[in-house]
Write a protein that holds these residues in place. Structure first.
Motif, short mmCIF file in Angstrom:
data_model
loop_
_atom_site.label_atom_id
_atom_site.label_comp_id
_atom_site.label_asym_id
_atom_site.label_seq_id
_atom_site.Cartn_x
_atom_site.Cartn_y
_atom_site.Cartn_z
N THR A 40 -8.06 -7.60 3.43
CA THR A 40 -8.16 -6.15 3.52
C THR A 40 -9.48 -5.66 2.93
OG1 THR A 40 -5.77 -6.02 3.26
CG2 THR A 40 -7.00 -3.99 2.90
N ARG A 53 0.17 -5.70 2.78
CA ARG A 53 -1.12 -6.24 3.22
C ARG A 53 -1.44 -7.47 2.40
NH1 ARG A 53 -4.65 -2.72 6.09
NH2 ARG A 53 -5.70 -4.70 6.46
N VAL A 113 0.86 -1.18 0.00
CA VAL A 113 0.00 0.00 0.00
C VAL A 113 0.90 1.23 0.00
CG1 VAL A 113 -1.82 1.25 1.21
CG2 VAL A 113 -1.78 -1.24 1.26
N ASN A 169 3.87 -1.58 5.38
CA ASN A 169 2.84 -1.20 4.41
C ASN A 169 2.41 -2.36 3.51
OD1 ASN A 169 5.29 -1.18 3.06
ND2 ASN A 169 4.72 0.51 1.73
N LYS A 201 -3.72 4.07 3.08
CA LYS A 201 -3.87 3.07 4.14
C LYS A 201 -4.97 3.45 5.13
CE LYS A 201 -0.20 4.75 7.13
NZ LYS A 201 1.04 4.43 7.80
#
Length: 196
Positions: free
Chosen positions: A161, A156, A130, A154, A134
């Motif tokens: 998500t 994911r 990301v 950062n 975020k």
């Protein structure tokens, strides 16, 4: 090295090599294409969308809430520029579903059945980075905390998500397949005067 630039209206512009090709893909019914006009110049490409200015409240009320995405591919186009896919989707969906429904590469070499867990959060093959946005994403799940403890903060798992809520607006910039990326690029915000 290319760069992705965003101005205060959350419009993306891409500083790239002189030529740029954009692949268009079909979108599913619940996804809307990111309406853009691309203006060409000698060394700069700008993707200018129809996102209203921040002072224009009536225009914002007319547009249904949506989240804009800039997906940066892990490989370069033949002309040496990053392959960037602009998409728009409603909030409240899993990032994995948005990417698959938008025909954006998610699994790379793990795309065949039996090489990924199909959204169960156990294989970590839907790993994304990301770059921006975020704050629009759900907090890390326990599965993500377990699978990503040795990864950058950062990173994911797309299957775990959730992107915003149905009334969310904003921009999310995602690096696809971050462990397989074949180029470097940097993220920059540009001022409104530079975006014109």
């Amino acid at each position: 090295m290319g760069s992705v630039q965003l101005n205060s209206s959350h419009l993306a512009s891409f500083s790239l090599a002189p030529s740029f090709s954009h692949r268009s893909r079909t979108r599913r019914a619940h996804l809307r294409p990111f309406r853009s006009q691309t203006s060409f110049s000698r060394s700069r490409i700008r993707a200018v969308g129809t996102v209203p200015e921040s002072g224009s409240e009536t225009a914002a009320a007319e547009e249904p809430p949506c989240v804009n995405f800039a997906f940066v591919s892990s490989v370069l186009l033949p002309d040496g520029t990053p392959d960037v896919h602009l998409r728009t989707a409603c909030g409240g969906q899993k990032l994995r579903d948005i990417m698959l429904d938008s025909d954006v590469e998610l699994y790379g070499p793990y795309a065949r059945p039996l090489l990924n867990c199909a959204g169960g959060g156990t294989c970590a093959t839907c790993l994304v980075e990301v770059v921006q946005g975020k704050e629009l994403l759900s907090p890390l799940t326990d599965k993500e905390k377990e699978k990503l403890k040795k990864k950058p903060k950062n990173y994911r798992l797309a299957c775990q998500t959730t992107v915003g809520k149905p009334d969310s607006r904003g921009l999310v910039v995602i690096q696809q397949l971050p462990e397989w990326k074949a180029h470097e690029w940097k993220f920059e915000k540009v001022s409104p005067s530079e975006s014109l």
